[in-house]
Design a protein around this motif. Structure first.
Motif, PDB file in Angstrom:
ATOM      1  N   TYR A 132       0.816  -1.129   0.000  1.00  0.00           N
ATOM      2  CA  TYR A 132      -0.176   0.068   0.054  1.00  0.00           C
ATOM      3  C   TYR A 132       0.672   1.177  -0.121  1.00  0.00           C
ATOM      4  CZ  TYR A 132      -3.476   3.233   1.879  1.00  0.00           C
ATOM      5  OH  TYR A 132      -4.183   4.297   1.943  1.00  0.00           O
ATOM      6  N   TRP A 133       0.644   2.117  -1.047  1.00  0.00           N
ATOM      7  CA  TRP A 133       1.444   3.350  -1.034  1.00  0.00           C
ATOM      8  C   TRP A 133       0.432   4.735  -1.063  1.00  0.00           C
ATOM      9  CZ3 TRP A 133       6.840   2.627  -0.854  1.00  0.00           C
ATOM     10  CH2 TRP A 133       6.984   1.352  -1.300  1.00  0.00           C
ATOM     11  N   GLY A 134       0.224   5.067   0.017  1.00  0.00           N
ATOM     12  CA  GLY A 134      -0.777   6.259   0.151  1.00  0.00           C
ATOM     13  C   GLY A 134      -2.129   6.162  -0.806  1.00  0.00           C
ATOM     14  N   ARG A 135      -2.870   5.430  -0.660  1.00  0.00           N
ATOM     15  CA  ARG A 135      -4.180   5.190  -1.257  1.00  0.00           C
ATOM     16  C   ARG A 135      -4.120   4.481  -2.597  1.00  0.00           C
ATOM     17  NH1 ARG A 135      -4.717  10.054   0.700  1.00  0.00           N
ATOM     18  NH2 ARG A 135      -5.126  11.415  -1.213  1.00  0.00           N
ATOM     19  N   VAL A 136      -2.918   4.028  -2.952  1.00  0.00           N
ATOM     20  CA  VAL A 136      -2.885   3.116  -4.250  1.00  0.00           C
ATOM     21  C   VAL A 136      -2.091   1.898  -3.676  1.00  0.00           C
ATOM     22  CG1 VAL A 136      -1.802   3.143  -6.538  1.00  0.00           C
ATOM     23  CG2 VAL A 136      -2.937   5.131  -5.867  1.00  0.00           C
ATOM     24  N   TRP A 137      -2.429   0.660  -4.459  1.00  0.00           N
ATOM     25  CA  TRP A 137      -1.739  -0.496  -4.256  1.00  0.00           C
ATOM     26  C   TRP A 137      -0.936  -0.775  -5.256  1.00  0.00           C
ATOM     27  CZ3 TRP A 137      -2.223  -3.702   0.139  1.00  0.00           C
ATOM     28  CH2 TRP A 137      -3.365  -3.158   1.049  1.00  0.00           C
ATOM     29  N   THR A 138       0.207  -1.659  -4.952  1.00  0.00           N
ATOM     30  CA  THR A 138       1.015  -2.267  -6.039  1.00  0.00           C
ATOM     31  C   THR A 138       1.245  -3.598  -5.947  1.00  0.00           C
ATOM     32  OG1 THR A 138       2.991  -1.551  -4.830  1.00  0.00           O
ATOM     33  CG2 THR A 138       2.213   0.137  -6.112  1.00  0.00           C
ATOM     34  N   LEU A 139       1.599  -4.333  -7.195  1.00  0.00           N
ATOM     35  CA  LEU A 139       1.649  -5.675  -6.968  1.00  0.00           C
ATOM     36  C   LEU A 139       3.030  -5.762  -7.680  1.00  0.00           C
ATOM     37  CD1 LEU A 139       0.752  -8.765  -6.883  1.00  0.00           C
ATOM     38  CD2 LEU A 139       0.023  -8.271  -9.430  1.00  0.00           C
ATOM     39  N   THR A 140       3.807  -6.621  -6.691  1.00  0.00           N
ATOM     40  CA  THR A 140       5.176  -7.230  -6.998  1.00  0.00           C
ATOM     41  C   THR A 140       5.285  -8.462  -7.689  1.00  0.00           C
ATOM     42  OG1 THR A 140       6.365  -5.752  -5.362  1.00  0.00           O
ATOM     43  CG2 THR A 140       7.617  -7.630  -6.413  1.00  0.00           C
ATOM     44  N   ALA A 141       5.894  -8.668  -8.732  1.00  0.00           N
ATOM     45  CA  ALA A 141       5.614  -9.935  -9.543  1.00  0.00           C
ATOM     46  C   ALA A 141       6.742 -10.261 -10.337  1.00  0.00           C
ATOM     47  CB  ALA A 141       4.276  -9.975 -10.257  1.00  0.00           C
ATOM     48  N   TRP A 142       6.890 -11.527 -10.819  1.00  0.00           N
ATOM     49  CA  TRP A 142       8.177 -11.822 -11.730  1.00  0.00           C
ATOM     50  C   TRP A 142       7.020 -11.943 -13.066  1.00  0.00           C
ATOM     51  CZ3 TRP A 142      13.029 -12.286 -12.489  1.00  0.00           C
ATOM     52  CH2 TRP A 142      13.468 -13.120 -13.889  1.00  0.00           C
ATOM     53  N   CYS A 143       7.704 -11.081 -14.095  1.00  0.00           N
ATOM     54  CA  CYS A 143       6.797 -11.105 -15.441  1.00  0.00           C
ATOM     55  C   CYS A 143       7.435 -11.897 -16.347  1.00  0.00           C
ATOM     56  CB  CYS A 143       6.970  -9.408 -15.884  1.00  0.00           C
ATOM     57  SG  CYS A 143       6.292  -9.080 -17.344  1.00  0.00           S
ATOM     58  N   GLU A 144       6.881 -12.974 -16.931  1.00  0.00           N
ATOM     59  CA  GLU A 144       7.390 -13.695 -17.995  1.00  0.00           C
ATOM     60  C   GLU A 144       7.602 -12.916 -19.085  1.00  0.00           C
ATOM     61  OE1 GLU A 144       5.393 -17.369 -17.980  1.00  0.00           O
ATOM     62  OE2 GLU A 144       5.882 -17.995 -16.046  1.00  0.00           O
ATOM     63  N   LEU A 145       7.006 -11.971 -19.582  1.00  0.00           N
ATOM     64  CA  LEU A 145       7.112 -11.276 -20.642  1.00  0.00           C
ATOM     65  C   LEU A 145       8.589 -10.744 -20.588  1.00  0.00           C
ATOM     66  CD1 LEU A 145       6.183 -10.327 -23.415  1.00  0.00           C
ATOM     67  CD2 LEU A 145       5.175  -8.113 -22.095  1.00  0.00           C
ATOM     68  N   ARG A 146       8.804  -9.949 -19.627  1.00  0.00           N
ATOM     69  CA  ARG A 146       9.832  -9.205 -19.268  1.00  0.00           C
ATOM     70  C   ARG A 146      11.028 -10.038 -18.755  1.00  0.00           C
ATOM     71  NH1 ARG A 146       8.555  -5.696 -23.250  1.00  0.00           N
ATOM     72  NH2 ARG A 146       6.774  -4.406 -22.389  1.00  0.00           N
TER      73      ARG A 146
END
Length: 221
Positions: free
Chosen positions: A173-187
């Motif tokens: 949670y970053w000040g009213r916006v959420w983020t998702l950390t992931a391993w991206c298979e495209l990149r």
């Protein structure tokens, strides 16, 4: 003493309704007067009804106060969604109250979170973005717990739309916006996605296991 604990102690000192000098509070809490000044600025910014000024003293006026709360990530998510809904209603008084409450919450978040939110410039995004992203929360949470791959359609801040298969690892949670950390298979690399910019999120039947270089512990921001 943690800063959050000290702020609570200051409120307890001021609740007697009497005038308290910054020097006296500094002595009692074993900190500098400058620290007390900074703490008072934080309390005022968070909406605590404090009257006074530097060199004179401070006192608290009557207001509805709540005991200190420790929120879990799901509880913070629920609060975030509630504020998003209130801020989108037509009643101007409720909208103003929702924005004021959000500012108070932001003001008492841990310092590191506030600094990161400012660096990412997330706190300025409107509540509509947070509300849109909240619809994906159940799918993302379930996939993280089950170690299940996701197919997402993502729109970057620059407007580029891509379809990616990811290994979801962690939400923050970053000040009213959420983020998702992931391993991206495209990149073939770690990526941090703003959840409000995820257009669709589909759980795939394929599960993933911990692999060196692709685990959350391997991620370096």
């Amino acid at each position: 003493m943690r800063r959050t604990d000290r702020l609570f102690d200051i409120i307890q000192i001021l609740r007697d309704g009497k005038l308290h000098r910054a020097q006296d509070m500094a002595d009692q809490l074993e900190v500098s007067v400058r620290t007390i000044y900074r703490d008072m600025d934080t309390l005022v910014a968070s909406g605590v009804p404090v009257a006074g000024e530097r060199g004179v003293g401070y006192m608290i006026t009557d207001a509805i106060t709540l005991p200190p709360l420790t929120l879990t990530a799901p509880e913070l998510e629920a609060l975030n969604l509630g504020l998003a809904i209130v801020a989108e209603v037509a009643d101007p008084d409720l909208r103003a109250a929702g924005l004021s409450l959000a500012e108070k919450i932001d003001a008492v978040l841990p310092t590191a979170v506030v600094e990161e939110a400012d660096a990412w410039k997330f706190a300025v995004y409107p509540f509509a973005d947070a509300l849109r992203g909240a619809t994906h929360m159940p799918t993302l949470r379930a996939a993280i717990k089950a170690r299940q791959k996701l197919r997402i359609v993502y729109t970057s801040i620059g407007g580029m739309v891509t379809t990616r298969t990811i290994r979801p690892l962690h939400m923050e949670y970053w000040g009213r916006v959420w983020t998702l950390t992931a391993w991206c298979e495209l990149r073939e690399a770690f990526r941090v996605f703003r959840i409000d910019l995820i257009e669709t999120a589909e759980a795939l039947p394929e599960l993933f296991t911990n692999e060196p270089g692709k685990m959350l512990s391997d991620y370096v921001p």
